[in-house]
Design an enzyme around this catalytic site. Structure first.
Site, PDB file in Angstrom:
ATOM      1  N   PRO A  49       0.745  -2.926   4.097  1.00  0.00           N
ATOM      2  CA  PRO A  49      -0.174  -1.985   4.736  1.00  0.00           C
ATOM      3  C   PRO A  49      -0.178  -0.579   4.159  1.00  0.00           C
ATOM      4  CG  PRO A  49       1.793  -2.210   6.062  1.00  0.00           C
ATOM      5  CD  PRO A  49       1.960  -3.174   4.922  1.00  0.00           C
ATOM      6  N   ASP A  91      -4.525  -5.170  -3.152  1.00  0.00           N
ATOM      7  CA  ASP A  91      -4.423  -6.177  -2.104  1.00  0.00           C
ATOM      8  C   ASP A  91      -5.715  -6.976  -2.109  1.00  0.00           C
ATOM      9  OD1 ASP A  91      -2.428  -6.709   0.413  1.00  0.00           O
ATOM     10  OD2 ASP A  91      -4.475  -7.341   0.850  1.00  0.00           O
ATOM     11  N   ASP A 148      -6.722  -9.704  -6.323  1.00  0.00           N
ATOM     12  CA  ASP A 148      -5.461 -10.414  -6.480  1.00  0.00           C
ATOM     13  C   ASP A 148      -4.774  -9.883  -7.738  1.00  0.00           C
ATOM     14  OD1 ASP A 148      -3.398 -12.188  -6.928  1.00  0.00           O
ATOM     15  OD2 ASP A 148      -4.596 -13.988  -6.640  1.00  0.00           O
ATOM     16  N   CYS A 188      11.412  -9.195   1.827  1.00  0.00           N
ATOM     17  CA  CYS A 188      12.084  -9.109   3.131  1.00  0.00           C
ATOM     18  C   CYS A 188      12.593 -10.497   3.500  1.00  0.00           C
ATOM     19  CB  CYS A 188      11.157  -8.531   4.196  1.00  0.00           C
ATOM     20  SG  CYS A 188       9.578  -9.385   4.378  1.00  0.00           S
TER      21      CYS A 188
END
Length: 462
Positions: free
Chosen positions: A237, A258, A285, A357
Protein backbone atom coordinates in the site's frame (compact mmCIF):
# COMPACT_ATOMS: atom_id res chain seq x y z
CA UNK A 1 -19.77 5.60 10.35
CA UNK A 2 -17.81 4.99 7.15
CA UNK A 3 -15.38 2.70 8.99
CA UNK A 4 -18.08 0.44 10.41
CA UNK A 5 -20.03 0.34 7.16
CA UNK A 6 -16.87 -0.55 5.24
CA UNK A 7 -15.99 -3.29 7.76
CA UNK A 8 -19.50 -4.74 7.57
CA UNK A 9 -19.30 -4.75 3.77
CA UNK A 10 -15.98 -6.64 3.89
CA UNK A 11 -17.48 -9.22 6.27
CA UNK A 12 -20.46 -9.67 3.96
CA UNK A 13 -18.13 -10.10 0.97
CA UNK A 14 -16.17 -12.77 2.82
CA UNK A 15 -19.37 -14.64 3.64
CA UNK A 16 -20.42 -14.53 -0.02
CA UNK A 17 -17.00 -15.78 -1.12
CA UNK A 18 -16.25 -12.67 -3.17
CA UNK A 19 -12.55 -12.68 -2.30
CA UNK A 20 -9.97 -12.82 0.46
CA UNK A 21 -9.67 -10.40 3.32
CA UNK A 22 -6.82 -8.37 1.84
CA UNK A 23 -8.38 -8.01 -1.59
CA UNK A 24 -11.78 -6.99 -0.18
CA UNK A 25 -10.16 -4.42 2.10
CA UNK A 26 -8.08 -2.93 -0.73
CA UNK A 27 -11.09 -2.86 -3.04
CA UNK A 28 -13.37 -1.27 -0.44
CA UNK A 29 -12.42 2.29 -1.34
CA UNK A 30 -11.95 3.09 2.38
CA UNK A 31 -8.97 5.46 2.65
CA UNK A 32 -7.38 3.97 5.78
CA UNK A 33 -6.83 0.36 4.71
CA UNK A 34 -4.74 -0.68 7.72
CA UNK A 35 -7.35 0.59 10.16
CA UNK A 36 -10.06 -1.27 8.25
CA UNK A 37 -7.97 -4.44 7.99
CA UNK A 38 -7.29 -4.43 11.73
CA UNK A 39 -10.95 -3.94 12.65
CA UNK A 40 -12.20 -6.69 10.33
CA UNK A 41 -9.44 -9.09 11.41
CA UNK A 42 -10.23 -8.63 15.09
CA UNK A 43 -13.98 -8.92 14.48
CA UNK A 44 -13.33 -12.21 12.68
CA UNK A 45 -11.14 -13.42 15.51
CA UNK A 46 -13.99 -12.85 17.97
CA UNK A 47 -16.69 -13.99 15.53
CA UNK A 48 -17.92 -17.02 17.52
CA UNK A 49 -18.01 -15.01 20.75
CA UNK A 50 -19.85 -12.16 19.05
CA UNK A 51 -22.47 -14.51 17.60
CA UNK A 52 -23.19 -15.92 21.06
CA UNK A 53 -23.40 -12.42 22.52
CA UNK A 54 -25.85 -11.29 19.84
CA UNK A 55 -28.00 -14.36 20.42
CA UNK A 56 -27.89 -14.10 24.20
CA UNK A 57 -28.72 -10.40 24.19
CA UNK A 58 -31.32 -10.84 21.39
CA UNK A 59 -29.92 -7.71 19.74
CA UNK A 60 -30.89 -8.60 16.18
CA UNK A 61 -34.41 -9.46 17.27
CA UNK A 62 -34.72 -6.10 19.01
CA UNK A 63 -33.20 -4.12 16.12
CA UNK A 64 -34.68 -5.51 12.91
CA UNK A 65 -32.84 -3.03 10.65
CA UNK A 66 -29.41 -3.87 12.02
CA UNK A 67 -27.50 -6.20 9.65
CA UNK A 68 -25.65 -9.07 11.39
CA UNK A 69 -22.27 -8.02 9.96
CA UNK A 70 -22.68 -4.44 11.17
CA UNK A 71 -23.85 -5.69 14.55
CA UNK A 72 -20.69 -7.78 14.95
CA UNK A 73 -18.43 -4.86 14.11
CA UNK A 74 -20.24 -2.49 16.47
CA UNK A 75 -20.32 -4.95 19.37
CA UNK A 76 -16.66 -5.86 18.85
CA UNK A 77 -15.54 -2.23 19.09
CA UNK A 78 -17.94 -1.54 21.95
CA UNK A 79 -16.86 -4.43 24.18
CA UNK A 80 -13.46 -5.64 22.94
CA UNK A 81 -11.96 -2.75 20.98
CA UNK A 82 -11.29 0.86 21.87
CA UNK A 83 -14.92 1.85 22.22
CA UNK A 84 -17.20 3.34 19.61
CA UNK A 85 -15.62 6.53 18.31
CA UNK A 86 -17.93 7.09 15.35
CA UNK A 87 -21.10 5.60 13.94
CA UNK A 88 -23.85 8.19 14.28
CA UNK A 89 -27.23 6.58 14.91
CA UNK A 90 -25.72 3.07 14.94
CA UNK A 91 -23.37 4.15 17.70
CA UNK A 92 -26.33 5.41 19.72
CA UNK A 93 -28.18 2.14 19.04
CA UNK A 94 -25.30 -0.01 20.25
CA UNK A 95 -24.91 2.07 23.39
CA UNK A 96 -28.59 1.67 24.19
CA UNK A 97 -28.00 -2.06 24.42
CA UNK A 98 -24.65 -1.83 26.18
CA UNK A 99 -25.87 -2.93 29.61
CA UNK A 100 -27.57 -6.02 28.16
CA UNK A 101 -24.49 -6.92 26.10
CA UNK A 102 -22.12 -6.46 29.03
CA UNK A 103 -24.35 -8.62 31.24
CA UNK A 104 -24.35 -11.38 28.61
CA UNK A 105 -20.54 -11.13 28.31
CA UNK A 106 -20.22 -11.48 32.09
CA UNK A 107 -22.45 -14.58 32.04
CA UNK A 108 -20.30 -16.10 29.28
CA UNK A 109 -17.17 -15.61 31.37
CA UNK A 110 -18.80 -17.25 34.38
CA UNK A 111 -19.94 -20.21 32.27
CA UNK A 112 -16.45 -20.71 30.84
CA UNK A 113 -14.75 -19.99 34.19
CA UNK A 114 -12.49 -17.29 32.74
CA UNK A 115 -11.78 -13.69 33.72
CA UNK A 116 -10.34 -12.23 30.50
CA UNK A 117 -12.09 -11.61 27.20
CA UNK A 118 -9.20 -13.26 25.36
CA UNK A 119 -9.80 -16.51 27.25
CA UNK A 120 -13.18 -16.88 25.52
CA UNK A 121 -11.47 -17.43 22.17
CA UNK A 122 -10.96 -20.85 20.66
CA UNK A 123 -7.27 -21.89 20.76
CA UNK A 124 -6.86 -21.39 17.01
CA UNK A 125 -8.06 -17.79 17.33
CA UNK A 126 -6.11 -16.81 20.42
CA UNK A 127 -3.11 -14.53 19.96
CA UNK A 128 0.09 -15.90 21.44
CA UNK A 129 1.60 -14.19 24.44
CA UNK A 130 4.58 -13.08 22.36
CA UNK A 131 2.37 -11.64 19.61
CA UNK A 132 0.27 -9.70 22.10
CA UNK A 133 3.45 -7.97 23.33
CA UNK A 134 4.28 -6.41 19.96
CA UNK A 135 4.29 -2.64 20.62
CA UNK A 136 2.71 0.08 18.51
CA UNK A 137 5.45 1.52 16.31
CA UNK A 138 5.15 4.87 14.57
CA UNK A 139 7.59 6.17 12.00
CA UNK A 140 8.09 9.93 12.06
CA UNK A 141 7.63 11.21 8.52
CA UNK A 142 10.61 13.53 8.07
CA UNK A 143 9.14 14.85 4.81
CA UNK A 144 6.65 16.81 6.93
CA UNK A 145 8.08 17.14 10.41
CA UNK A 146 10.97 16.14 12.68
CA UNK A 147 11.44 13.90 15.67
CA UNK A 148 11.69 16.73 18.22
CA UNK A 149 8.37 18.26 17.16
CA UNK A 150 6.54 14.94 17.23
CA UNK A 151 7.88 14.16 20.70
CA UNK A 152 6.81 17.62 21.91
CA UNK A 153 3.35 17.11 20.39
CA UNK A 154 2.77 13.85 22.26
CA UNK A 155 4.04 15.39 25.48
CA UNK A 156 1.40 18.12 25.10
CA UNK A 157 -1.18 15.35 24.71
CA UNK A 158 -0.24 13.94 28.10
CA UNK A 159 2.23 11.24 27.04
CA UNK A 160 5.46 10.71 28.98
CA UNK A 161 8.60 10.43 26.85
CA UNK A 162 11.15 8.04 28.38
CA UNK A 163 14.05 8.69 25.99
CA UNK A 164 15.87 6.15 23.88
CA UNK A 165 15.30 2.49 24.72
CA UNK A 166 18.33 0.51 25.81
CA UNK A 167 16.82 -2.97 25.41
CA UNK A 168 13.85 -4.90 24.08
CA UNK A 169 12.77 -5.45 27.68
CA UNK A 170 12.13 -1.71 27.98
CA UNK A 171 9.87 -1.85 24.92
CA UNK A 172 8.04 -4.85 26.35
CA UNK A 173 7.47 -3.08 29.66
CA UNK A 174 5.79 -0.01 28.12
CA UNK A 175 2.34 0.75 29.52
CA UNK A 176 -0.17 3.55 29.80
CA UNK A 177 0.68 6.82 28.07
CA UNK A 178 4.43 6.29 27.84
CA UNK A 179 6.65 6.05 24.78
CA UNK A 180 10.27 5.55 23.79
CA UNK A 181 12.66 6.15 20.94
CA UNK A 182 13.48 2.78 19.34
CA UNK A 183 16.87 1.26 20.11
CA UNK A 184 17.60 0.16 16.52
CA UNK A 185 15.94 2.36 13.91
CA UNK A 186 16.00 6.13 13.52
CA UNK A 187 12.75 8.08 13.21
CA UNK A 188 10.85 5.30 15.04
CA UNK A 189 8.87 5.84 18.24
CA UNK A 190 7.43 3.02 20.33
CA UNK A 191 4.14 3.03 22.26
CA UNK A 192 2.32 0.33 24.25
CA UNK A 193 0.68 -2.31 22.06
CA UNK A 194 -2.91 -1.19 22.60
CA UNK A 195 -2.26 2.46 21.68
CA UNK A 196 -4.68 3.53 18.94
CA UNK A 197 -3.49 6.54 16.92
CA UNK A 198 -5.69 6.19 13.82
CA UNK A 199 -7.67 9.29 14.80
CA UNK A 200 -4.65 11.29 15.92
CA UNK A 201 -4.10 14.47 13.90
CA UNK A 202 -0.46 13.53 13.27
CA UNK A 203 -1.59 10.35 11.54
CA UNK A 204 -4.46 11.84 9.56
CA UNK A 205 -2.19 14.66 8.35
CA UNK A 206 0.63 12.31 7.31
CA UNK A 207 3.14 13.51 9.89
CA UNK A 208 3.46 10.00 11.33
CA UNK A 209 3.13 6.58 9.66
CA UNK A 210 1.78 3.58 11.58
CA UNK A 211 4.26 0.94 10.46
CA UNK A 212 5.62 -2.15 12.18
CA UNK A 213 9.32 -2.00 13.00
CA UNK A 214 10.16 -5.02 10.84
CA UNK A 215 8.44 -3.37 7.88
CA UNK A 216 10.78 -0.39 8.29
CA UNK A 217 13.88 -2.56 7.84
CA UNK A 218 13.83 -2.94 4.02
CA UNK A 219 13.96 0.78 3.13
CA UNK A 220 16.39 1.51 5.98
CA UNK A 221 18.79 -1.22 4.84
CA UNK A 222 18.49 -0.28 1.18
CA UNK A 223 19.69 3.17 2.22
CA UNK A 224 19.74 5.15 -1.05
CA UNK A 225 21.12 8.68 -0.72
CA UNK A 226 19.38 11.75 -2.11
CA UNK A 227 19.42 11.80 -5.89
CA UNK A 228 19.29 8.01 -6.34
CA UNK A 229 16.93 6.30 -8.76
CA UNK A 230 15.04 3.53 -6.93
CA UNK A 231 12.45 0.89 -7.82
CA UNK A 232 9.86 -0.33 -5.33
CA UNK A 233 8.84 -3.43 -7.24
CA UNK A 234 5.73 -4.52 -5.29
CA UNK A 235 4.84 -1.24 -3.67
CA UNK A 236 1.22 -1.19 -2.44
CA UNK A 237 0.00 0.00 0.00
CA UNK A 238 2.97 2.39 -0.04
CA UNK A 239 4.42 2.62 3.49
CA UNK A 240 7.82 1.37 2.34
CA UNK A 241 7.61 3.72 -0.65
CA UNK A 242 7.00 6.72 1.60
CA UNK A 243 9.90 5.56 3.78
CA UNK A 244 12.16 5.48 0.73
CA UNK A 245 11.03 8.99 -0.20
CA UNK A 246 11.87 10.21 3.30
CA UNK A 247 15.33 8.62 3.12
CA UNK A 248 15.85 10.28 -0.30
CA UNK A 249 14.51 13.57 1.14
CA UNK A 250 12.25 13.73 -1.94
CA UNK A 251 15.33 14.14 -4.10
CA UNK A 252 15.81 11.52 -6.76
CA UNK A 253 13.30 9.25 -8.50
CA UNK A 254 11.18 6.35 -7.25
CA UNK A 255 9.33 4.00 -9.60
CA UNK A 256 6.59 2.24 -7.61
CA UNK A 257 4.88 -0.73 -9.28
CA UNK A 258 1.64 -2.53 -8.56
CA UNK A 259 -0.60 -4.41 -10.98
CA UNK A 260 -3.95 -3.69 -9.28
CA UNK A 261 -5.58 -0.30 -10.14
CA UNK A 262 -7.39 -0.02 -6.80
CA UNK A 263 -4.22 -0.67 -4.83
CA UNK A 264 -2.44 1.95 -6.95
CA UNK A 265 -5.22 4.43 -6.13
CA UNK A 266 -4.91 3.62 -2.42
CA UNK A 267 -1.14 4.05 -2.64
CA UNK A 268 -1.55 7.40 -4.38
CA UNK A 269 -3.74 8.61 -1.50
CA UNK A 270 -1.21 7.49 1.12
CA UNK A 271 1.78 9.00 -0.67
CA UNK A 272 0.00 12.29 -1.26
CA UNK A 273 -0.90 12.51 2.43
CA UNK A 274 2.74 11.76 3.31
CA UNK A 275 4.03 14.60 1.10
CA UNK A 276 5.89 12.31 -1.31
CA UNK A 277 7.11 13.82 -4.58
CA UNK A 278 9.44 12.44 -7.23
CA UNK A 279 7.59 9.12 -7.25
CA UNK A 280 6.10 7.67 -10.42
CA UNK A 281 3.30 5.19 -9.74
CA UNK A 282 3.14 2.50 -12.42
CA UNK A 283 0.15 0.17 -12.76
CA UNK A 284 2.07 -2.75 -14.18
CA UNK A 285 3.26 -6.22 -13.25
CA UNK A 286 6.93 -5.74 -12.38
CA UNK A 287 7.79 -8.99 -14.18
CA UNK A 288 6.72 -7.36 -17.47
CA UNK A 289 8.97 -4.32 -17.02
CA UNK A 290 11.87 -4.16 -19.49
CA UNK A 291 15.13 -3.72 -17.52
CA UNK A 292 16.73 -2.23 -20.67
CA UNK A 293 14.16 0.56 -20.93
CA UNK A 294 16.19 3.82 -20.92
CA UNK A 295 13.99 5.31 -18.20
CA UNK A 296 15.42 2.72 -15.76
CA UNK A 297 19.02 3.11 -16.88
CA UNK A 298 19.94 4.96 -13.67
CA UNK A 299 18.19 2.63 -11.23
CA UNK A 300 20.85 1.62 -8.70
CA UNK A 301 18.60 0.41 -5.85
CA UNK A 302 15.61 -1.95 -5.82
CA UNK A 303 13.32 -2.81 -2.92
CA UNK A 304 11.61 -6.14 -3.59
CA UNK A 305 8.88 -7.22 -1.18
CA UNK A 306 6.90 -9.76 -3.25
CA UNK A 307 3.68 -11.62 -2.48
CA UNK A 308 4.22 -14.30 0.14
CA UNK A 309 2.31 -16.56 2.52
CA UNK A 310 2.04 -13.79 5.12
CA UNK A 311 2.79 -16.35 7.81
CA UNK A 312 4.73 -13.81 9.87
CA UNK A 313 1.83 -11.42 10.34
CA UNK A 314 0.53 -11.28 13.90
CA UNK A 315 -3.06 -10.89 12.67
CA UNK A 316 -4.28 -12.97 9.76
CA UNK A 317 -7.65 -13.31 8.18
CA UNK A 318 -9.48 -16.20 6.55
CA UNK A 319 -7.52 -17.81 3.76
CA UNK A 320 -4.23 -16.40 5.08
CA UNK A 321 -2.70 -19.60 6.32
CA UNK A 322 -0.13 -19.80 9.09
CA UNK A 323 0.87 -23.19 7.63
CA UNK A 324 0.24 -23.15 3.87
CA UNK A 325 0.35 -26.39 1.91
CA UNK A 326 3.56 -27.65 0.33
CA UNK A 327 2.08 -26.92 -3.10
CA UNK A 328 1.23 -23.37 -2.09
CA UNK A 329 4.75 -22.75 -0.76
CA UNK A 330 6.32 -24.19 -3.89
CA UNK A 331 4.20 -21.93 -6.10
CA UNK A 332 5.06 -18.86 -4.04
CA UNK A 333 8.77 -19.71 -3.99
CA UNK A 334 8.77 -20.19 -7.77
CA UNK A 335 7.24 -16.76 -8.26
CA UNK A 336 9.66 -15.20 -5.76
CA UNK A 337 12.68 -16.69 -7.55
CA UNK A 338 11.44 -15.36 -10.91
CA UNK A 339 10.85 -11.85 -9.65
CA UNK A 340 14.16 -11.71 -7.76
CA UNK A 341 16.01 -12.88 -10.88
CA UNK A 342 14.19 -10.22 -12.89
CA UNK A 343 15.11 -7.48 -10.42
CA UNK A 344 18.79 -8.42 -10.52
CA UNK A 345 18.80 -8.04 -14.31
CA UNK A 346 18.56 -4.23 -14.22
CA UNK A 347 21.93 -3.15 -15.66
CA UNK A 348 22.79 -0.31 -13.28
CA UNK A 349 21.58 -2.09 -10.14
CA UNK A 350 24.05 -1.92 -7.28
CA UNK A 351 22.06 -2.81 -4.16
CA UNK A 352 18.85 -4.79 -3.67
CA UNK A 353 16.80 -5.66 -0.60
CA UNK A 354 14.62 -8.78 -0.75
CA UNK A 355 12.04 -9.08 2.04
CA UNK A 356 8.95 -11.08 2.96
CA UNK A 357 6.54 -11.23 5.89
CA UNK A 358 6.91 -15.02 5.86
CA UNK A 359 8.46 -17.38 8.39
CA UNK A 360 9.05 -20.19 5.90
CA UNK A 361 12.57 -21.05 4.76
CA UNK A 362 11.19 -21.99 1.33
CA UNK A 363 10.24 -18.34 0.68
CA UNK A 364 13.30 -16.83 2.30
CA UNK A 365 16.74 -18.41 2.56
CA UNK A 366 15.98 -21.02 -0.12
CA UNK A 367 14.91 -18.35 -2.63
CA UNK A 368 18.01 -16.24 -1.98
CA UNK A 369 20.34 -19.24 -2.19
CA UNK A 370 18.85 -20.47 -5.48
CA UNK A 371 19.05 -17.07 -7.15
CA UNK A 372 22.59 -16.36 -5.95
CA UNK A 373 23.68 -19.69 -7.38
CA UNK A 374 22.16 -18.76 -10.75
CA UNK A 375 24.06 -15.46 -10.81
CA UNK A 376 27.37 -16.98 -9.78
CA UNK A 377 29.82 -14.31 -8.59
CA UNK A 378 27.79 -11.37 -9.91
CA UNK A 379 26.07 -10.63 -6.56
CA UNK A 380 26.85 -11.27 -2.93
CA UNK A 381 24.98 -11.21 0.37
CA UNK A 382 25.81 -8.33 2.69
CA UNK A 383 25.64 -8.45 6.47
CA UNK A 384 23.95 -5.08 6.66
CA UNK A 385 22.92 -4.93 10.32
CA UNK A 386 25.35 -6.96 12.47
CA UNK A 387 23.75 -5.84 15.76
CA UNK A 388 20.30 -7.16 14.80
CA UNK A 389 19.66 -10.06 17.21
CA UNK A 390 17.83 -12.51 14.92
CA UNK A 391 19.72 -13.95 11.91
CA UNK A 392 18.85 -16.11 8.92
CA UNK A 393 18.46 -19.85 9.26
CA UNK A 394 21.61 -21.86 8.51
CA UNK A 395 20.25 -23.10 5.18
CA UNK A 396 23.53 -22.39 3.37
CA UNK A 397 26.90 -20.80 4.00
CA UNK A 398 26.36 -17.08 4.49
CA UNK A 399 22.67 -17.29 5.41
CA UNK A 400 23.50 -15.69 8.74
CA UNK A 401 23.96 -12.45 6.78
CA UNK A 402 20.18 -12.37 6.37
CA UNK A 403 17.87 -10.94 9.02
CA UNK A 404 14.80 -12.46 10.61
CA UNK A 405 12.24 -10.89 12.91
CA UNK A 406 9.52 -12.37 15.11
CA UNK A 407 7.20 -11.37 17.96
CA UNK A 408 9.15 -13.46 20.46
CA UNK A 409 12.69 -12.41 19.53
CA UNK A 410 12.39 -8.85 18.18
CA UNK A 411 8.90 -7.70 19.33
CA UNK A 412 7.76 -7.25 15.72
CA UNK A 413 5.78 -9.08 13.09
CA UNK A 414 7.56 -12.04 11.53
CA UNK A 415 9.83 -10.86 8.73
CA UNK A 416 12.83 -11.81 6.59
CA UNK A 417 15.31 -9.46 4.91
CA UNK A 418 18.30 -10.14 2.67
CA UNK A 419 20.59 -7.45 1.25
CA UNK A 420 22.35 -8.20 -2.05
CA UNK A 421 25.09 -6.11 -3.67
CA UNK A 422 26.73 -6.39 -7.06
CA UNK A 423 30.27 -7.71 -6.96
CA UNK A 424 32.26 -5.20 -8.97
CA UNK A 425 35.79 -3.93 -9.16
CA UNK A 426 36.43 -0.47 -7.77
CA UNK A 427 34.62 1.66 -5.24
CA UNK A 428 30.87 1.67 -4.72
CA UNK A 429 28.96 4.40 -6.56
CA UNK A 430 28.09 7.51 -4.52
CA UNK A 431 24.43 6.43 -4.42
CA UNK A 432 25.34 3.38 -2.32
CA UNK A 433 26.28 3.70 1.34
CA UNK A 434 28.84 1.22 2.67
CA UNK A 435 27.42 -1.41 4.98
CA UNK A 436 29.34 -0.17 8.01
CA UNK A 437 27.99 3.34 7.55
CA UNK A 438 24.45 2.03 7.71
CA UNK A 439 25.07 0.49 11.08
CA UNK A 440 26.53 3.54 12.75
CA UNK A 441 24.13 6.49 12.41
CA UNK A 442 21.68 5.41 15.07
CA UNK A 443 18.92 7.57 16.56
CA UNK A 444 20.26 9.84 19.25
CA UNK A 445 23.84 9.67 17.98
CA UNK A 446 25.80 12.71 19.02
CA UNK A 447 23.34 13.52 21.80
CA UNK A 448 23.17 12.63 25.44
CA UNK A 449 21.99 9.08 26.22
CA UNK A 450 18.25 8.82 25.89
CA UNK A 451 17.89 12.14 24.12
CA UNK A 452 16.09 12.55 20.82
CA UNK A 453 18.40 13.15 17.85
CA UNK A 454 18.98 16.76 16.93
CA UNK A 455 17.66 17.57 13.50
CA UNK A 456 16.90 20.56 11.41
CA UNK A 457 13.59 22.02 12.49
CA UNK A 458 10.62 21.81 10.18
CA UNK A 459 7.18 23.30 10.42
CA UNK A 460 5.79 22.64 13.91
CA UNK A 461 2.56 20.69 14.27
CA UNK A 462 0.10 22.58 16.42
Amino acid sequence: MALYSAAAAVLAGLERGEGGLKSLVYNSGFPHVRQLYALVSETLRYASVLEKLLDGAALLQAEKKLAPQLAKVLVYDLLFGKGLKCGGRWKALARRHRARLEAELARMKVRHKVSRNEDLLAPENAVSTAASQVPRYIRVNTLKTCMDDVIDFFKRQGYAYLGKAASLEELKALSGKKFLLDLHLPELLVFPSQTDLHDNVLYTSGHIILQDKASCLPAFLLGPVAGSHVIDACAAPGNKTSHLAAILKNRGQIFAFDVDPKRVATMNTLLTRAGVTGCQLVQQDFLTVDPRDPKYSRVTHILLDPSCSGSGMVTRGPGEEAAPSTERLQALAGFQRRILNHALSFPALWRLVYSTCSLHQEENEDVVQAVLQEWGSAFRLVTAFPSWPCRGLAAFSGAESCLRASPAETLTHGFFVAVLERCKEGAAPPSCLPTAAKENPQPGEGTEPGAAPKRKKKKRVK
